[in-house]
Design a protein around this motif. Sequence first.
Motif, short mmCIF file in Angstrom:
data_model
loop_
_atom_site.label_atom_id
_atom_site.label_comp_id
_atom_site.label_asym_id
_atom_site.label_seq_id
_atom_site.Cartn_x
_atom_site.Cartn_y
_atom_site.Cartn_z
N SER A 131 -9.69 8.52 -0.81
CA SER A 131 -9.54 7.84 -2.10
C SER A 131 -9.49 6.32 -1.95
CB SER A 131 -8.25 8.32 -2.79
OG SER A 131 -7.10 7.80 -2.13
N ARG A 132 -9.13 5.86 -0.75
CA ARG A 132 -8.97 4.43 -0.47
C ARG A 132 -7.83 3.79 -1.27
NH1 ARG A 132 -11.56 3.50 4.28
NH2 ARG A 132 -13.62 4.47 4.27
N ASP A 133 -6.97 4.63 -1.84
CA ASP A 133 -5.81 4.11 -2.55
C ASP A 133 -4.81 3.53 -1.55
OD1 ASP A 133 -6.88 4.95 -4.93
OD2 ASP A 133 -5.74 6.83 -5.00
N LEU A 134 -4.00 2.59 -2.02
CA LEU A 134 -2.97 2.01 -1.17
C LEU A 134 -2.05 3.11 -0.66
CD1 LEU A 134 -2.09 -0.77 -0.14
CD2 LEU A 134 -0.54 -0.91 -2.10
N ASP A 135 -1.73 3.08 0.64
CA ASP A 135 -0.95 4.16 1.25
C ASP A 135 0.38 3.65 1.79
OD1 ASP A 135 -1.38 3.83 4.50
OD2 ASP A 135 -3.08 3.10 3.32
N VAL A 136 1.30 4.58 2.01
CA VAL A 136 2.66 4.25 2.44
C VAL A 136 2.67 3.53 3.79
CG1 VAL A 136 4.87 5.24 3.17
CG2 VAL A 136 3.72 6.14 1.14
N LEU A 137 1.89 4.02 4.75
CA LEU A 137 1.89 3.42 6.09
C LEU A 137 1.46 1.96 6.05
CD1 LEU A 137 2.51 4.30 8.99
CD2 LEU A 137 0.09 4.86 9.27
N THR A 138 0.43 1.66 5.29
CA THR A 138 -0.04 0.28 5.18
C THR A 138 1.00 -0.61 4.51
OG1 THR A 138 -2.35 0.96 5.09
CG2 THR A 138 -1.82 -1.21 4.19
N ILE A 139 1.62 -0.11 3.44
CA ILE A 139 2.65 -0.87 2.73
C ILE A 139 3.81 -1.20 3.66
CG2 ILE A 139 4.35 -0.79 0.87
CD1 ILE A 139 2.38 1.06 -0.64
N LEU A 140 4.25 -0.20 4.42
CA LEU A 140 5.41 -0.41 5.31
C LEU A 140 5.09 -1.38 6.44
CD1 LEU A 140 6.80 3.24 5.57
CD2 LEU A 140 7.73 1.33 4.23
N LYS A 141 3.90 -1.29 7.01
CA LYS A 141 3.51 -2.21 8.07
C LYS A 141 3.47 -3.64 7.56
CE LYS A 141 0.83 0.82 11.13
NZ LYS A 141 -0.50 1.08 11.73
N ASP A 142 2.92 -3.82 6.38
CA ASP A 142 2.87 -5.15 5.79
C ASP A 142 4.28 -5.68 5.51
OD1 ASP A 142 0.13 -5.11 5.87
OD2 ASP A 142 -0.14 -4.60 3.75
N ASP A 143 5.16 -4.79 5.08
CA ASP A 143 6.54 -5.18 4.79
C ASP A 143 7.28 -5.60 6.05
OD1 ASP A 143 9.00 -5.29 3.06
OD2 ASP A 143 9.62 -3.68 4.39
#
Length: 242
Positions: free
Chosen positions: A28-40
């Motif tokens: 889906s290419r939707d924003l995912d939890v893993l990417t959000i957490l790494k950026d945080d």
Amino acid sequence: MNIPILFEDNHLLFIQKPVNIPVQEDSSRDLDVLTILKDDIKRRYQKPGNVYLGLVHRLDRPVGGVMVFAKTSKAASRLSDMMRRHVIERNYLAVVRGIPEKKKGQLVHYLYKDKRRNQVFAVSPNHKDAKKAVLEYEVIGSKKGLSLLTVNLITGRPHQIRVQLSTSGNPIYGDQKYGHGVNQTGEQIALWSYSIYMEHPVKKEPLGVNAFPSDTYPWNLWEEIGLKQINKTHSSLKDLLI
């Protein structure tokens, strides 16, 4: 997007996964939890380069609740081993259609995943690709044709809780994939990862983290039931939850 952090140290990160967000990037290419957490983590700790965050288990996209990630490779390796040995206690809340025949019990099925259709089926133990799936459940209460269950996941198969409960005659409220005959489009699946209990993989101390679903239907049918009452069914969690 703000993802609630429930517990964090040098080795582990416990979070409350929002519903309807994939754990990791998918088609889906939707924003995912893993990417959000790494950026945080990169922002909060001002880390240069890539951030390491080990994914050791998953929750289905529509399901929310407690997840644990590894912040070091040592923690990731040990957590993965603990998952394989089934020594991490993962407890869920589920609202199902109907009332299970037994108030408390164990469900054992053999599951096969059709990867092309991304769907799991209960099959004969003789099926060449069948994998044994085991869970324990207890009925907390029943109202208006629905029942609230606590579920202790013994094995960790894809879509396991959803398929096993549906196969047993009690599909989860709002589950469009495994309860399409009784659930309506637009209903949010009522399955929630409410606690993880484990031994800290590095410090070797007991650790339990919990989170509860929002006060919305159908969860609010049991709003009078608090953490203490639910935890009576899980004595190993006593005095260990943060």
